[in-house]
Each structure stands twice: as structure tokens, then as C-alpha cells.
Scaffold this motif. Structure first.
Motif, short mmCIF file in Angstrom:
data_model
loop_
_atom_site.label_atom_id
_atom_site.label_comp_id
_atom_site.label_asym_id
_atom_site.label_seq_id
_atom_site.Cartn_x
_atom_site.Cartn_y
_atom_site.Cartn_z
N ALA A 109 21.63 23.81 40.39
CA ALA A 109 20.99 22.65 39.75
C ALA A 109 21.86 22.20 38.60
O ALA A 109 22.31 23.01 37.77
CB ALA A 109 19.60 23.04 39.25
N ILE A 110 22.10 20.91 38.52
CA ILE A 110 22.94 20.31 37.46
C ILE A 110 22.00 19.68 36.46
O ILE A 110 21.27 18.73 36.77
CB ILE A 110 23.92 19.28 38.05
CG1 ILE A 110 24.84 19.96 39.09
CG2 ILE A 110 24.73 18.64 36.93
CD1 ILE A 110 25.75 18.99 39.82
N ALA A 111 21.97 20.26 35.21
CA ALA A 111 21.11 19.72 34.15
C ALA A 111 21.82 18.59 33.45
O ALA A 111 23.05 18.58 33.32
CB ALA A 111 20.78 20.83 33.15
N PRO A 112 21.04 17.60 32.98
CA PRO A 112 21.69 16.49 32.26
C PRO A 112 22.24 16.95 30.91
O PRO A 112 21.79 17.95 30.33
CB PRO A 112 20.53 15.49 32.06
CG PRO A 112 19.30 16.34 32.11
CD PRO A 112 19.59 17.44 33.10
N ALA A 113 23.25 16.27 30.41
CA ALA A 113 23.88 16.63 29.13
C ALA A 113 22.89 16.43 27.99
O ALA A 113 22.09 15.50 27.99
CB ALA A 113 25.12 15.77 28.91
N PRO A 114 22.86 17.35 26.98
CA PRO A 114 21.92 17.20 25.86
C PRO A 114 22.25 15.97 25.02
O PRO A 114 23.40 15.54 24.92
CB PRO A 114 22.11 18.50 25.06
CG PRO A 114 23.50 18.95 25.40
CD PRO A 114 23.74 18.54 26.82
N ALA A 115 21.21 15.43 24.42
CA ALA A 115 21.40 14.25 23.57
C ALA A 115 22.14 14.65 22.30
O ALA A 115 21.99 15.77 21.80
CB ALA A 115 20.04 13.65 23.23
N PRO A 116 22.92 13.77 21.74
CA PRO A 116 23.65 14.11 20.50
C PRO A 116 22.68 14.37 19.35
O PRO A 116 21.63 13.75 19.25
CB PRO A 116 24.51 12.87 20.25
CG PRO A 116 23.84 11.78 21.00
CD PRO A 116 23.20 12.41 22.19
N ALA A 117 23.05 15.35 18.50
CA ALA A 117 22.19 15.71 17.37
C ALA A 117 22.16 14.59 16.35
O ALA A 117 23.14 13.85 16.15
CB ALA A 117 22.70 17.00 16.73
N ALA A 118 21.03 14.46 15.66
CA ALA A 118 20.89 13.42 14.64
C ALA A 118 21.72 13.79 13.42
O ALA A 118 21.87 14.97 13.09
CB ALA A 118 19.41 13.29 14.25
N PRO A 119 22.27 12.81 12.75
CA PRO A 119 23.09 13.10 11.56
C PRO A 119 22.21 13.71 10.46
O PRO A 119 21.03 13.43 10.35
CB PRO A 119 23.63 11.72 11.14
CG PRO A 119 22.67 10.75 11.73
CD PRO A 119 22.17 11.36 13.00
#
Length: 229
Positions: A109-119
Motif C-alpha cells: 500500500a502506498i500512503a500519500p505524502a504527509p502535509a508540510p508542517a506549519a511554520p
């Protein structure tokens, strides 16, 4: 025989006395010759002594003795060896060989890339400096000088008066005491009182608290020098 009869027969008495003397002479001669030597030899012969031990009878046998121990019979001269039974070897059971088959690979299973962290949040601004109070301002140079008392001036009394005082929230002298007198005489005490009176008329600037309100309690020391010019 009494004494009167002896007087009548004196011859018989003399004959008996002579016989007794003759017997003593014969006995002395026999002792001097051989008879005395034999007696001495018999006395000089050694005397043998023997110690005969007393034969003690054997002690009687003790009574109520335990019977003698019974001896075990001797072992037989020939012991037959024990019988040993040998079991036949077991028949080997048939072997069963199993082969494991690997299961098919599971799907990846290929998981989607995590969202970028908030500044990161900007740092909080520094807190405003807390206000601090101001100290009291006590300037004695702006005060009026006390007048020289006439009695002290006529007596030419001089010296230095040191006063320790406290001001209140209005800037006035709340308490004053002589820390050092100008001298020991009555005129010197007049100089001290004049200095305290002049200091009580002098206004000062009180200190303030962090909120800017005037506060009292400041303590200071002042000296007055008295001279006659």
C-alpha cells in the motif's frame, strides 16, 4: 633355820658358800675356752629371710553376663550370576517429509505524502518593563541656615551638630534626633535646638512607589557647623 641355829652350825654355812664359788669358776672357764667361741659363731652366722607372696584366689565369675553374639552363617562359596534379558531393537517408524510452500506476497500500500508542517509561531513580544519607584531627594543646601543663639554667641560657643532625621510622604521632617551634640554646655544645647528647629522648616522631595505615588520613610543625616566670625 633361824639365826641362832646358824650360829650353832657355822661349818655347814662355809661349805655351801665354797660350792657356789666353785661353780661360778667352772662356768667362767667354760665360757673362756671353747663354749663361748661356739656361741659367738652361732650368733655371727647370716640369717636368711624370704618373702612369701600370698597367693590370691581367682575372682569369681561375674553374674548376669549377656549371651555371646550370634555369628551369621558364612556366605555360600558359589553365587550364580543374575539373569539378563535383552529386548529386541525397535522397528523404525516410517518417516513423513513435509514441504512448506511460501504464501504469495501481500500487496504494497502506498500512503500519500504527509502535509508540510506549519511554520512556528512568532515569539511573544517582550513584556513591558515594570515601573520602579524613585528615591527621595534630600538637599539641605537649599534650606535656610539657623540663627546663632545670642547666649551661645556671647559665650563664643562653637562645635558641630549632627542630626539624623526622617521625612514623610509630603516631604516634611517627621522625626529628628541629635546624633552628635556640638558640646557639653548649656550654650551648646542651644545650638543643637536651633539646628533642629531650622531643619524642621526645610521642605524635601519624597520618593515614589512603582505606581508613582509619593511614599515616606526616607532617612538622612545632616551636620551644622557653628563658628564665630
Amino acid at each position: 633355820m633361824d639365826f641362832a641355829e646358824q650360829q650353832r652350825r657355822p661349818t655347814k654355812h662355809v661349805v655351801g658358800f665354797g660350792i657356789v664359788v666353785l661353780m661360778h669358776l667352772l662356768l667362767g672357764w667354760a665360757l673362756v675356752s671353747g663354749l663361748a667361741r661356739k656361741v659367738v659363731e652361732v650368733i655371727k652366722a647370716p640369717i636368711e629371710t624370704k618373702i612369701i607372696e600370698e597367693v590370691k584366689p581367682p575372682p569369681p565369675p561375674p553374674e548376669n553376663l549377656p549371651p555371646p553374639p550370634k555369628l551369621a552363617p558364612p556366605p555360600p562359596s558359589y553365587v550364580p550370576p543374575p539373569e539378563i534379558s535383552v529386548a529386541p531393537p525397535p522397528t523404525p517408524a516410517p518417516t513423513i517429509t513435509t514441504t512448506q510452500v511460501a504464501p504469495p506476497p501481500a500487496p504494497v500500500a502506498i500512503a500519500p505524502a504527509p502535509a508540510p508542517a506549519a511554520p512556528p509561531a512568532p515569539p511573544a513580544p517582550p513584556a513591558a518593563p515594570r515601573p520602579v519607584g524613585t528615591p527621595a531627594r534630600i538637599d539641605v543646601s537649599s534650606c535656610e541656615k539657623p540663627e546663632y543663639p545670642r547666649a551661645a554667641l556671647r559665650a563664643e560657643a562653637t562645635g558641630t551638630t549632627r542630626i539624623r532625621f526622617t521625612i514623610d510622604a509630603t516631604g516634611k521632617v517627621a522625626k529628628a534626633e541629635i546624633d552628635k551634640s556640638s558640646g557639653p554646655t548649656r550654650e551648646h544645647r542651644a545650638l543643637d535646638n536651633a539646628a533642629v528647629e531650622a531643619l524642621g522648616k526645610c521642605p524635601f522631595r519624597p520618593g515614589t512607589d512603582p505606581e508613582g505615588k509619593p511614599v515616606g520613610g526616607a532617612i538622612a543625616t545632616v551636620e551644622y557647623v557653628w563658628k564665630v566670625e
